[in-house]
Design a protein around this motif. Structure first.
Motif: not given
Length: 233
Positions: A164-173, A208-226
């Protein structure tokens, strides 16, 4: 509508270690996640933004992030320096790669997943995950080398799967106000979390596999890059 560049692949461990030599993406079970050509993981948003500024300095571009209140925040207006993709940019290249769409999944409109379509929570990850995809095997219990699976119509790899990938944007619902047309949005001005887009090697549900899926966070994960992006000159 503003032209932009998008990296065809995620930042690798080898590339990130040019910036932070001691970074360790670690392991997942017995599998190493720190192999040179694999996407870097266990990176916080702040580290990803700092990497973008380092690249901008190296290539003599104006930095996209500035330090304020002890942390990096986006400059307003955004510069042409390296940065993380905005959510709108990611949506454009992931869901409308051929100028039409939107695509529902990275491989097309429906299940089943075609053989070797991407790096997801498959049967080979059964010892690591509670849920796996039935009748699908990509032969990688965790992540894989960048470029291992095919690119989309724009030549961009792994917008679904791998990490999964970090986005530039701050999260909103909701990414924007319903019924309001926004041009080249860059996300809300304030917030605690950042948007995460794209499925990873740990994901195995239809949602989760849909391209429309949105997640959010602030911490590192073993499956999260950029990956990186920037506005065109």
């Amino acid at each position: 509508v503003r032209p932009f560049y998008m990296a065809t692949m995620e930042v690798t461990n080898a590339q990130f270690r040019e910036f932070t030599a001691t970074h360790d993406s670690g392991r997942a079970g017995t599998a190493s996640l720190k192999i040179d050509g694999y996407p870097v993981v266990r990176v916080k948003w702040q580290q990803a933004a700092a990497y973008c500024n380092w690249l901008s300095q190296r290539d003599k571009l104006p930095p996209a992030y500035e330090r304020r209140g002890g942390k990096l925040v986006a400059k307003v207006p955004l510069t042409t320096g390296y940065r993380l993709p905005t959510e709108a940019e990611w949506e454009r290249v992931a869901r409308y790669p051929g100028g039409q769409g939107p695509l529902r999944y990275p491989w097309g409109k429906s299940f089943p997943i075609p053989p070797q379509a991407g790096n997801y929570g498959d049967q080979s990850a059964g010892e690591l995950l509670r849920r796996t995809l039935p009748d699908y095997t990509d032969s990688h219990p965790t992540t894989a080398a960048v470029g291992y699976f095919g690119a989309n119509a724009l030549g961009i790899f792994h917008l679904g799967g791998k990490v999964a990938e970090w986005m530039h944007d701050l999260y909103a619902i909701t990414p924007s106000i319903a019924g309001k047309l926004v041009r080249d949005p860059t996300g809300p001005a304030e917030g605690e979390y950042h948007v995460i887009r794209g499925a990873s090697w740990r994901h195995a549900s239809v949602t989760e596999l849909r391209l429309s899926y949105r997640d959010y966070g602030k911490d590192a994960r073993p499956d999260l890059g950029f990956r990186i992006a920037r506005y065109a000159e």
